[in-house]
Design a protein around this motif. Structure first.
Motif, PDB file in Angstrom:
ATOM      1  N   LEU A 134       0.854  -1.177   0.000  1.00 25.11           N
ATOM      2  CA  LEU A 134       0.000   0.000   0.000  1.00 25.11           C
ATOM      3  C   LEU A 134       0.893   1.231   0.000  1.00 25.11           C
ATOM      4  N   ILE A 135       0.648   2.150  -0.934  1.00 22.63           N
ATOM      5  CA  ILE A 135       1.372   3.424  -0.951  1.00 22.63           C
ATOM      6  C   ILE A 135       0.372   4.536  -0.730  1.00 22.63           C
ATOM      7  N   THR A 136       0.572   5.278   0.353  1.00 23.94           N
ATOM      8  CA  THR A 136      -0.264   6.433   0.652  1.00 23.94           C
ATOM      9  C   THR A 136       0.618   7.675   0.698  1.00 23.94           C
ATOM     10  N   GLY A 137      -0.010   8.831   0.721  1.00 22.76           N
ATOM     11  CA  GLY A 137       0.766  10.063   0.776  1.00 22.76           C
ATOM     12  C   GLY A 137      -0.120  11.277   0.928  1.00 22.76           C
ATOM     13  N   GLY A 138       0.520  12.411   1.118  1.00 21.89           N
ATOM     14  CA  GLY A 138      -0.202  13.664   1.281  1.00 21.89           C
ATOM     15  C   GLY A 138       0.726  14.714   1.837  1.00 21.89           C
ATOM     16  N   GLU A 139       0.193  15.570   2.705  1.00 25.89           N
ATOM     17  CA  GLU A 139       0.981  16.622   3.334  1.00 25.89           C
ATOM     18  C   GLU A 139       0.839  16.549   4.845  1.00 25.89           C
ATOM     19  N   GLN A 140       1.949  16.801   5.518  1.00 26.08           N
ATOM     20  CA  GLN A 140       1.965  16.864   6.979  1.00 26.08           C
ATOM     21  C   GLN A 140       2.804  18.071   7.376  1.00 26.08           C
ATOM     22  N   ASP A 141       2.218  18.985   8.108  1.00 25.96           N
ATOM     23  CA  ASP A 141       2.900  20.214   8.523  1.00 25.96           C
ATOM     24  C   ASP A 141       3.461  20.973   7.323  1.00 25.96           C
ATOM     25  N   GLY A 142       2.679  20.969   6.220  1.00 26.43           N
ATOM     26  CA  GLY A 142       3.082  21.714   5.037  1.00 26.43           C
ATOM     27  C   GLY A 142       4.136  21.035   4.181  1.00 26.43           C
ATOM     28  N   ARG A 143       4.530  19.825   4.538  1.00 25.83           N
ATOM     29  CA  ARG A 143       5.546  19.104   3.769  1.00 25.83           C
ATOM     30  C   ARG A 143       4.955  17.830   3.192  1.00 25.83           C
ATOM     31  N   PRO A 144       5.332  17.509   1.954  1.00 27.43           N
ATOM     32  CA  PRO A 144       4.787  16.286   1.353  1.00 27.43           C
ATOM     33  C   PRO A 144       5.399  15.042   1.992  1.00 27.43           C
ATOM     34  N   PHE A 145       4.623  13.983   2.067  1.00 26.74           N
ATOM     35  CA  PHE A 145       5.150  12.689   2.502  1.00 26.74           C
ATOM     36  C   PHE A 145       4.582  11.609   1.590  1.00 26.74           C
ATOM     37  N   ILE A 146       5.336  10.542   1.434  1.00 29.03           N
ATOM     38  CA  ILE A 146       4.897   9.339   0.725  1.00 29.03           C
ATOM     39  C   ILE A 146       5.233   8.158   1.615  1.00 29.03           C
ATOM     40  N   ALA A 147       4.236   7.325   1.855  1.00 28.86           N
ATOM     41  CA  ALA A 147       4.388   6.207   2.788  1.00 28.86           C
ATOM     42  C   ALA A 147       4.233   4.882   2.050  1.00 28.86           C
ATOM     43  N   PRO A 148       5.336   4.283   1.594  1.00 29.62           N
ATOM     44  CA  PRO A 148       5.246   2.963   0.979  1.00 29.62           C
ATOM     45  C   PRO A 148       5.200   1.878   2.047  1.00 29.62           C
ATOM     46  N   ASN A 149       4.001   1.379   2.326  1.00 28.46           N
ATOM     47  CA  ASN A 149       3.827   0.372   3.364  1.00 28.46           C
ATOM     48  C   ASN A 149       4.096  -0.999   2.758  1.00 28.46           C
ATOM     49  N   VAL A 150       5.253  -1.553   3.072  1.00 32.83           N
ATOM     50  CA  VAL A 150       5.634  -2.870   2.548  1.00 32.83           C
ATOM     51  C   VAL A 150       5.668  -3.892   3.679  1.00 32.83           C
ATOM     52  N   ASN A 151       4.690  -3.795   4.564  1.00 33.02           N
ATOM     53  CA  ASN A 151       4.625  -4.733   5.678  1.00 33.02           C
ATOM     54  C   ASN A 151       4.459  -6.170   5.230  1.00 33.02           C
ATOM     55  N   ASN A 152       4.115  -6.373   3.958  1.00 34.59           N
ATOM     56  CA  ASN A 152       4.027  -7.756   3.476  1.00 34.59           C
ATOM     57  C   ASN A 152       5.389  -8.429   3.408  1.00 34.59           C
ATOM     58  N   MET A 153       6.456  -7.719   3.777  1.00 39.54           N
ATOM     59  CA  MET A 153       7.720  -8.420   4.014  1.00 39.54           C
ATOM     60  C   MET A 153       7.544  -9.487   5.087  1.00 39.54           C
ATOM     61  N   ILE A 154       6.472  -9.353   5.904  1.00 38.31           N
ATOM     62  CA  ILE A 154       6.122 -10.418   6.865  1.00 38.31           C
ATOM     63  C   ILE A 154       5.975 -11.742   6.141  1.00 38.31           C
ATOM     64  N   GLY A 155       5.342 -11.702   4.965  1.00 39.73           N
ATOM     65  CA  GLY A 155       5.242 -12.872   4.104  1.00 39.73           C
ATOM     66  C   GLY A 155       4.358 -13.975   4.649  1.00 39.73           C
ATOM     67  N   GLY A 156       4.432 -15.081   3.984  1.00 42.60           N
ATOM     68  CA  GLY A 156       3.707 -16.293   4.293  1.00 42.60           C
ATOM     69  C   GLY A 156       4.112 -17.285   3.223  1.00 42.60           C
ATOM     70  N   LEU A 157       5.113 -18.105   3.477  1.00 42.86           N
ATOM     71  CA  LEU A 157       5.688 -18.961   2.444  1.00 42.86           C
ATOM     72  C   LEU A 157       4.746 -20.111   2.091  1.00 42.86           C
ATOM     73  N   SER A 158       4.709 -20.457   0.809  1.00 40.04           N
ATOM     74  CA  SER A 158       3.890 -21.586   0.374  1.00 40.04           C
ATOM     75  C   SER A 158       4.443 -22.897   0.909  1.00 40.04           C
ATOM     76  N   ALA A 159       3.573 -23.897   0.948  1.00 33.88           N
ATOM     77  CA  ALA A 159       3.977 -25.225   1.409  1.00 33.88           C
ATOM     78  C   ALA A 159       4.969 -25.846   0.428  1.00 33.88           C
ATOM     79  N   THR A 160       5.738 -26.781   0.900  1.00 32.54           N
ATOM     80  CA  THR A 160       6.703 -27.522   0.093  1.00 32.54           C
ATOM     81  C   THR A 160       6.254 -28.985   0.020  1.00 32.54           C
TER      82      THR A 160
END
Length: 764
Positions: free
Chosen positions: A413-439
């Motif tokens: 998920l990538i979100t973004g906007g302005e905070q305190d007059g400054r732009p921000f972009i938040a690339p949420n890559v929490n799926n680094m948590i993962g979930g490996l397929s069965a072997t």
């Protein structure tokens, strides 16, 4: 390494494919000398010094970068190559970046050695996907290492920048129709000349970004980390001599090639294919598009093609660099992970014959910027599925190396906007948590990350709340359900919900909401999770927080749900809006009705699985207290389930031939086996039912009972949102015509031909 035709693969109109010999300017001398006087102790000291150079290179990047996607999640890769760009070592980070660096360096040698030249202290910058980068946010910085007047080797890194321009913040531009609406792509340019940063080139790169300060710091981190690696290799050369270090480099390549060739000899000659469908070519589209991959093994060599893949379309394309990177990272993770990143020799034994102008090998000016979330992961999933099929047909030793297929998208998920007059972009890559397929032998690892980025990490919630103006309501494990079920189940992913915090709102630029499952479980395992993104406007979440309640269930919140698309437009999120999105459970392996009931019970007792789902998915019935398995009721439930499958399936005509009781059936995967003749594979057969399924040169699926139904009928976990294309996708099961157990399965469109997934050469 790559089969070429009359078409020019030059990195301009088509992806760059280097020839057998590089055309380098005569004035550039390349160091190629080796010696036969390196003793074993010195060899190991030099080898480990080179390996550790990449480790230190990566740690330097992590310490100096300021963007969370690099600083926290390690979305980068350092590498060392020979003077000609052949890979020697890569680090334990994002694996498909290695060929990106190699291709880019070879292109530099062929196209920059004359003008502007390659000199000591130089570095080159590129984010051109048609040269070598996977997509524009992934920028290469490559530095030559000189010994006297000779180019000795290269060090390089690739890292994902927070924003490099384009229509959408974060530079994953799903609305792009071509490269002219994609982020800018720079062919290799000299960013450092004789040790001095070129301000004009640096400013050109930064000017495209919405976050130039972040990109500036990360670019300088890449330059500094290369400087550290160059100094370490130079010191190594000063101590042991250039010829000795080059000897170790070339022998490492040769040893890797020999190891891989030895393992290929344990694989029968044959051909293996797999197919995956993508939903939507870009914003506003709900079409379904096919990616296909085939691997042919002959002798001690692999041949790879993408025939059967649809023509390039919208923004779901990737270039040649991504095509080969996805395959090579899957191959080395499966077959040569013990080489610890010394994979260049493996690459010598793989030839690619891509069909140009396709989704997985696009021609200019196809848009490719979203590839880092969509297409590359689709191709990694394809590649790992095909390689697993190949290894399943190999020796028992190699069968153990098979890994489950990767998730076909990077749920993010990538979100973004302005905070305190400054732009921000938040690339949420929490799926680094993962979930490996069965072997073939074990359940997938819960929250196990991803095999293609071993050092990748998800952000800590408190860190992310400090970095970005948002509040996390929950992040928790997904339950064990039909998605990922199998004889061995897929590893568990996560579900997460958040709201804006301390800002009036923000925008969601990248999100993934699928309407049908894409990750098929090998040999009859259930598909993995359907990735979901949900958004509710005008919720009562703030009122609940004021009352001291932290909501833990998206469905209980008031508000109006926003209909979303697979690749929809930017969504506006207000202060009282809440979003929820998922990672994914990995795919299962083998028929869920063959899972050990004791393993099902363990999941129930752990709170990961409830008793009704255990019965519905696995046919496992628990005693009234829920603390034990009712063996007799389970046997009856499973017998009923397989009988119902066969009753609903289309069965082969005539009597089903069987394998004689005294004939051995060698296991391949799940319920599929092979009958050998004189030690060589001759027939396919089912293991439990002993049904004869034709010659190994044919398609065993043609001798199975076939059950086809809508994917939503497999389980509520796969239900499509109303009106989405997932309502028309189908799940096709290939059953043993005697027992009704699943042998294999496919996700298909109605009327799609049967894929010939496994074909062996008789006598191999």
């Amino acid at each position: 390494m790559t089969a070429t035709t009359e078409i020019v693969w030059d990195g301009v109109q088509r992806g760059y494919v280097p020839g057998e010999e590089l055309h380098v300017a005569e004035g550039l001398s390349l160091h190629e000398r080796v010696t036969d006087t390196v003793d074993p102790v010195t060899f190991e000291v030099i080898r480990y010094s080179l390996l550790n150079t990449n480790i230190e290179h990566g740690r330097t990047l992590q310490r100096l970068c300021v963007s969370p996607i690099t600083m926290l999640t390690r979305d980068f890769q350092p590498s060392i190559t020979l003077q000609n760009g052949d890979l020697v070592f890569l680090g334990p980070y994002l694996q498909y970046f290695s060929n990106c660096q190699s291709l880019t360096i070879k292109w530099i040698l062929e196209n920059r050695s004359e003008n502007p030249g390659i000199e000591r202290g130089d570095m080159f910058l590129s984010n051109d996907p048609y040269v070598g980068s996977p997509h524009q946010p992934d920028a290469v910085v490559a530095a030559p290492v000189f010994v006297d007047d000779e180019l000795f080797c290269w060090v390089a890194n690739v890292l994902n920048h927070a924003d490099v321009g384009g229509n959408d913040m974060g530079s994953f531009c799903t609305s792009a129709e071509d490269m002219f609406t994609d982020p800018p792509a720079l062919p290799p340019v000299k960013i450092v000349s004789r040790g001095r940063v070129q301000a004009d080139v640096e400013q050109l790169f930064l000017r495209q970004s919405r976050l130039p300060n972040n990109v500036h710091m990360d670019l300088r981190a890449a330059i500094s980390a290369n400087t550290v690696a160059v100094e370490k290799i130079t010191s190594l050369i000063d101590r042991y001599g250039a010829d000795a270090v080059k000897t170790v480099m070339t022998r490492v390549l040769d040893a890797g090639e020999q190891t891989f060739a030895e393992r290929l000899r344990q694989v029968p000659d044959g051909e293996w294919s797999h197919r995956i469908f993508a939903e939507g070519k870009g914003t506003g589209d709900d079409g379904v598009y096919a990616y296909q991959l085939t691997v042919r093994k002959q002798g001690e060599h692999l041949y790879v093609d993408n025939a059967g893949t649809d023509p390039q379309a919208g923004s779901i394309n990737a270039t040649y660099a991504s095509f080969i990177g996805a395959f090579l990272c899957s191959l080395t993770a499966s077959m040569t992970a013990d080489l610890a990143g010394a994979y260049g020799g493996v690459y010598r034994r793989v030839s690619f014959d891509p069909v140009p102008g396709t989704l997985s090998c696009a021609d200019f000016p196809a848009a490719v910027s979203p590839a880092g979330a969509y297409t590359i992961e689709t191709m990694i999933s394809l590649s790992s599925a095909v390689i697993a099929k190949m290894l399943s047909c190999a020796s028992p030793e190699l069968q153990k190396r098979a890994i489950g297929p990767a998730n076909p998208a990077f749920y993010a998920l990538i979100t973004g906007g302005e905070q305190d007059g400054r732009p921000f972009i938040a690339p949420n890559v929490n799926n680094m948590i993962g979930g490996l397929s069965a072997t073939p032998h074990t359940d997938g690892v819960d929250f196990g990350g991803h095999f293609w980025i071993p050092e990748g990490e998800a952000g800590n919630v408190e860190e992310l709340e400090l970095l970005w103006p948002m509040l996390f309501l929950y992040r928790r494990a997904m339950p064990v359900r039909a998605d990922g079920a199998g004889c061995y189940r897929g590893g568990r992913g996560f579900v997460e919900a958040s709201i804006p915090w301390s800002v009036p709102g923000l925008a969601a630029a990248l999100y993934i909401d699928e309407s049908f499952p894409r990750l098929v479980g090998p040999f009859g395992g259930n598909p993995g999770t359907v990735g979901r993104f949900r958004l509710k406007h005008g919720s009562d979440v703030l009122d609940r927080l004021d009352r001291g309640e932290v909501p833990q269930d998206f469905d209980v919140l008031d508000g109006e749900s926003e209909p979303v698309q697979a690749k929809g437009p930017m969504l506006m999120v207000g202060a009282a809006d809440v979003w929820e999105w998922t990672g994914a459970n990995g795919a299962g392996y083998g028929d869920p009705l063959t899972r050990d009931p004791a393993a099902v019970l363990r999941d129930v007792l752990a709170g990961a699985l409830d008793a009704p789902t255990a019965r519905r998915v696995y046919g496992v019935v628990l005693t009234s207290g829920g603390g034990a398995v009712d063996d007799e009721a389970t046997r009856k439930a499973r017998a009923t389930a397989t009988a119902e499958r066969l009753a609903a399936a289309t069965r082969p005509s005539g009597e089903v031939p069987t394998v004689a009781p005294d004939t051995e059936i060698r296991p391949i995967g799940g319920e599929l086996g092979v009958v050998d003749q004189d030690g060589k594979p001759e027939f396919f057969a089912s293991l439990t039912g002993r049904a004869l399924l034709g010659l190994v040169t044919g398609n065993f699926k043609e001798h199975c009972a076939v059950l086809e139904r809508l994917t939503g009928e497999v389980g509520p976990e796969y239900a499509s949102s109303p009106g989405r294309v997932g309502e028309r996708m189908r799940y096709r099961e290939y059953l043993c015509p005697i027992t009704g157990l699943r042998i294999d399965s496919e996700i298909v469109r109605e009327g799609d031909e049967v894929l010939h997934g496994v074909r062996l050469a008789v006598g191999s």
